[in-house]
Design an enzyme around this catalytic site. Structure first.
Site, mmCIF file in Angstrom:
data_model
loop_
_atom_site.group_PDB
_atom_site.id
_atom_site.type_symbol
_atom_site.label_atom_id
_atom_site.label_comp_id
_atom_site.label_asym_id
_atom_site.label_seq_id
_atom_site.Cartn_x
_atom_site.Cartn_y
_atom_site.Cartn_z
ATOM 1 N N LYS A 116 -3.794 -31.565 -18.577
ATOM 2 C CA LYS A 116 -3.300 -32.819 -17.993
ATOM 3 C C LYS A 116 -4.146 -34.007 -18.451
ATOM 4 O O LYS A 116 -3.603 -35.060 -18.795
ATOM 5 C CB LYS A 116 -3.300 -32.699 -16.459
ATOM 6 C CG LYS A 116 -2.771 -33.929 -15.742
ATOM 7 C CD LYS A 116 -2.185 -33.579 -14.390
ATOM 8 C CE LYS A 116 -3.216 -33.282 -13.332
ATOM 9 N NZ LYS A 116 -3.824 -34.483 -12.751
ATOM 10 N N SER A 117 -5.460 -33.862 -18.445
ATOM 11 C CA SER A 117 -6.334 -34.989 -18.817
ATOM 12 C C SER A 117 -6.072 -35.433 -20.259
ATOM 13 O O SER A 117 -5.964 -36.630 -20.553
ATOM 14 C CB SER A 117 -7.808 -34.574 -18.696
ATOM 15 O OG SER A 117 -8.136 -34.347 -17.349
ATOM 16 N N ARG B 162 -5.594 -44.069 -2.128
ATOM 17 C CA ARG B 162 -6.850 -43.696 -2.808
ATOM 18 C C ARG B 162 -7.635 -44.934 -3.268
ATOM 19 O O ARG B 162 -7.049 -45.966 -3.576
ATOM 20 C CB ARG B 162 -6.547 -42.771 -3.998
ATOM 21 C CG ARG B 162 -5.928 -41.468 -3.510
ATOM 22 C CD ARG B 162 -5.579 -40.549 -4.647
ATOM 23 N NE ARG B 162 -6.756 -40.082 -5.352
ATOM 24 C CZ ARG B 162 -6.707 -39.350 -6.473
ATOM 25 N NH1 ARG B 162 -5.535 -39.031 -7.001
ATOM 26 N NH2 ARG B 162 -7.804 -38.948 -7.045
ATOM 27 N N GLY C 234 -3.830 -40.393 -10.198
ATOM 28 C CA GLY C 234 -5.055 -41.196 -10.225
ATOM 29 C C GLY C 234 -5.529 -41.433 -11.643
ATOM 30 O O GLY C 234 -5.961 -42.533 -12.001
ATOM 31 N N ARG D 22 -2.653 -29.126 -5.695
ATOM 32 C CA ARG D 22 -3.626 -28.017 -5.794
ATOM 33 C C ARG D 22 -3.760 -27.271 -4.462
ATOM 34 O O ARG D 22 -4.019 -26.068 -4.458
ATOM 35 C CB ARG D 22 -4.968 -28.528 -6.330
ATOM 36 C CG ARG D 22 -4.817 -29.095 -7.744
ATOM 37 C CD ARG D 22 -6.099 -29.203 -8.524
ATOM 38 N NE ARG D 22 -5.937 -30.174 -9.596
ATOM 39 C CZ ARG D 22 -5.445 -29.919 -10.803
ATOM 40 N NH1 ARG D 22 -5.049 -28.711 -11.119
ATOM 41 N NH2 ARG D 22 -5.328 -30.869 -11.711
ATOM 42 N N ARG E 207 -4.266 -38.982 -21.812
ATOM 43 C CA ARG E 207 -4.991 -39.764 -22.828
ATOM 44 C C ARG E 207 -4.186 -39.859 -24.122
ATOM 45 O O ARG E 207 -4.292 -40.858 -24.853
ATOM 46 C CB ARG E 207 -6.371 -39.151 -23.065
ATOM 47 C CG ARG E 207 -7.334 -39.407 -21.877
ATOM 48 C CD ARG E 207 -8.500 -38.451 -21.896
ATOM 49 N NE ARG E 207 -9.539 -38.755 -20.909
ATOM 50 C CZ ARG E 207 -9.479 -38.445 -19.607
ATOM 51 N NH1 ARG E 207 -8.398 -37.844 -19.114
ATOM 52 N NH2 ARG E 207 -10.476 -38.742 -18.790
ATOM 53 N N GLN F 175 -12.784 -40.707 -14.629
ATOM 54 C CA GLN F 175 -11.770 -41.766 -14.598
ATOM 55 C C GLN F 175 -12.434 -43.135 -14.671
ATOM 56 O O GLN F 175 -11.965 -44.026 -15.387
ATOM 57 C CB GLN F 175 -10.915 -41.635 -13.337
ATOM 58 C CG GLN F 175 -10.061 -40.381 -13.331
ATOM 59 C CD GLN F 175 -9.285 -40.201 -12.046
ATOM 60 O OE1 GLN F 175 -9.402 -40.990 -11.112
ATOM 61 N NE2 GLN F 175 -8.487 -39.142 -11.972
ATOM 62 N N ASP G 172 -11.715 -30.136 -9.672
ATOM 63 C CA ASP G 172 -10.349 -29.864 -9.212
ATOM 64 C C ASP G 172 -10.145 -28.405 -8.802
ATOM 65 O O ASP G 172 -9.062 -28.036 -8.341
ATOM 66 C CB ASP G 172 -9.345 -30.222 -10.318
ATOM 67 C CG ASP G 172 -9.310 -31.728 -10.578
ATOM 68 O OD1 ASP G 172 -9.643 -32.499 -9.657
ATOM 69 O OD2 ASP G 172 -8.961 -32.122 -11.703
ATOM 70 N N SER H 48 -17.598 -39.725 -12.151
ATOM 71 C CA SER H 48 -16.146 -39.842 -12.309
ATOM 72 C C SER H 48 -15.759 -40.143 -13.752
ATOM 73 O O SER H 48 -16.091 -41.202 -14.293
ATOM 74 C CB SER H 48 -15.596 -40.950 -11.399
ATOM 75 O OG SER H 48 -14.264 -41.251 -11.772
HETATM 76 C C1 S3P Z 1 -9.777 -36.638 -14.431
HETATM 77 C C2 S3P Z 1 -10.964 -36.841 -13.769
HETATM 78 C C3 S3P Z 1 -11.251 -36.286 -12.435
HETATM 79 C C4 S3P Z 1 -10.246 -35.198 -12.029
HETATM 80 C C5 S3P Z 1 -8.832 -35.589 -12.369
HETATM 81 C C6 S3P Z 1 -8.698 -35.818 -13.858
HETATM 82 C C7 S3P Z 1 -9.605 -37.216 -15.771
HETATM 83 O O1 S3P Z 1 -11.195 -37.330 -11.482
HETATM 84 O O2 S3P Z 1 -10.341 -34.925 -10.641
HETATM 85 O O3 S3P Z 1 -7.918 -34.574 -11.962
HETATM 86 O O4 S3P Z 1 -8.661 -36.819 -16.492
HETATM 87 O O5 S3P Z 1 -10.414 -38.079 -16.162
HETATM 88 P P1 S3P Z 1 -12.479 -38.238 -11.093
HETATM 89 O O6 S3P Z 1 -12.856 -39.044 -12.264
HETATM 90 O O7 S3P Z 1 -12.012 -39.081 -9.939
HETATM 91 O O8 S3P Z 1 -13.524 -37.242 -10.697
#
Ligand code: S3P
Length: 447
Positions: free
Chosen positions: A30-31, A130, A102, A401, A35, A175, A325, A173
């Site tokens: 997913k990440s 959030r 998020g 999840r 991107r 993100q 996660d 984080s």
């Molecule tokens: C992610 C970062 C994580 C993770 C999310 C995906 C990402 O969040 O929990 O599912 O793809 O950068 P945080 O940066 O809030 O920890």
């Protein structure tokens, strides 16, 4: 763009399962998929993506990329062609809706800020609850002008010039780090992000692949990233590796169901993501790893997982970022272990799609497993293989999840477990039901 096909929703139960066997190709990460859309949209030229995770969250990033002016074309399952804007996003006519994601909204806030465009950002009820200041504050220091709803969505960004900053995120984080780096692409001067505890580094790896000059300096668990703007990305192909976070559900299911023996192919092998595998191995899990191909600059591995009697351990707090996660499903494994599993350093779980610390504790309690919920920790008393009563209903609070974990716990239990709603599973793992059916599990709708 094409929307997702229909998927299960409503309440479901997971029956105690016979041995789970077979081979699965791990779903796309997913990440990396988010991107791929975001970097592809920023780049100069055409980015061809294969193995993209076509989940609701990721598709929302694709829609946003399209609304910002990128060409986003679905060619075949998992194959997408993105014609980039060369860093020149349009100001979209309508709000960008990120649904439950998020990662989508926070990374795109950085990318749009760096491009100089204006935009409105919205999401579903969970995403709108959030915290966004963790991103809008550092982007504000760079010069971005955000108006939020008490630090949450809906948010408005009024485009303007940015300058580089030096920043140490107060929380671990990826993100936050990624949003700043994406904004830094369009900022004047050097941006430095210092992470006392490294988080997933996919943005850095992918930016390098897209031709960006970015410097990463490691010092033990810490990392410092430097990027001098402005810079334009050059399109490059992205072959998305398998998702360790989604793979975690089948891994834990195989460990807790007697006789199980399954293989997961093509799982990303990045130390910033594999904390769960390390933890399960310390608990005594029989997991063998063989190397797979490099994909999108990431190593991959094939995992063979066999049923194992696990033993409780204390999971180091410093490991939390590399398995952030995976705690709900680690709680399921801990329920089937013998002895106590203590998980400290979990404050960030309270800021996920739901309060996952409270939700994981409630999941265990509902299924007859003793658990102590601390402010930032969970302590589970394992009942061993054959010892978990099950029979409980997990309230998912629209959290994918928690929904998948609430089903997995029933597969090894004495009585079926259930969850109140499975609709959100499509946000991250649309093939979850097909994959578990292949392995021999019975997940059925409650009518
Ligand atoms: C992610 C970062 C994580 C993770 C999310 C995906 C990402 O969040 O929990 O599912 O793809 O950068 P945080 O940066 O809030 O920890």
């Amino acid at each position: 763009m094409t929307p997702n096909s229909s998927r299960p929703s409503g309440a479901m139960r997971a029956k105690p399962a016979p041995a789970l066997t077979g081979t699965l190709k791990a779903p796309g990460d997913k990440s990396i998929s988010h991107r791929a859309f975001i970097l592809g949209a920023l780049a100069d030229g055409v980015t061809e993506v294969t193995g993209l995770l076509e989940s609701d969250d990721v598709i929302n990033s694709g829609r946003a990329a399209s609304a910002l002016g990128a060409g986003v074309e679905h060619r075949a399952p998992g194959r997408w062609r993105i014609t980039g804007t060369g860093g020149r996003f349009h100001t979209p006519a309508d709000p960008l809706d990120f649904g439950n994601a998020g990662t989508g909204v926070r990374l795109m806030m950085g990318a749009v800020a760096g491009s100089g465009a204006s935009a409105d950002f919205i999401g579903d009820a969970s995403l709108s609850s959030r915290p966004m200041r963790r991103v809008t504050d550092p982007l504000g220091e760079m010069g971005a002008v955000f108006t939020t709803t008490d630090g949450r969505l809906p948010a408005h960004l009024e485009g303007g010039p940015l300058t580089g900053i030096h920043y140490t995120p107060p929380i671990a984080s990826a993100q936050v780090k990624s949003a700043i780096l994406l904004a830094a692409l369009g900022a004047q001067g050097t941006t430095v992000v210092h992470e006392p505890q490294i988080t997933r580094d996919h943005t850095e790896t992918m930016l390098k692949a897209f031709g960006v000059a970015i410097e990463v300096e490691r010092d033990g668990a810490a990392a410092t990233v430097r990027l001098t703007g402005p810079q334009t990305l050059t399109a490059c192909p992205v072959d998305v590796p398998g998702d360790p976070s989604s793979s975690a559900f089948a891994i834990v299911a195989a460990l807790i169901v007697p006789g199980s023996d399954l293989t997961l192919e093509g799982v990303m092998d990045n130390p910033a993501r594999t904390g769960l595998i390390e933890t399960l191995q310390e608990m005594g899990a029989d997991i063998t790893l063989t190397p797979g191909p490099v994909m999108a600059g990431e190593k991959t591995m094939h995992l063979r997982v066999r049923h194992s009697q696990l033993t409780g351990i204390t999971v180091p707090a410093e490991r939390a970022a590399s398995m952030i996660d995976e705690y709900p499903v680690l709680c399921v494994a801990a329920a089937y272990a013998t002895g106590i599993t203590h998980m400290p350093g979990l404050e960030e779980l309270r800021a996920k799609e739901s309060d996952r610390l409270a939700g994981s504790a409630a999941l265990l309690r509902a299924n007859g497993v003793p658990v102590e919920e601390g402010e930032d920790s969970l302590t589970v008393t394992g009942l061993g293989i054959g010892g978990v009563p099950g029979g409980g209903e997990t309230l998912t609070h629209h959290d994918h999840r928690l929904a998948m974990s609430g089903l997995v716990i029933g597969l090894g239990a004495n009585t079926a477990s259930s969850v109140d709603d499975v609709a959100m599973i499509a946000t991250s793992y649309p093939d979850f039901f097909a994959h578990f059916a292949t392995l021999g599990a019975t997940l059925e709708a409650i009518t």
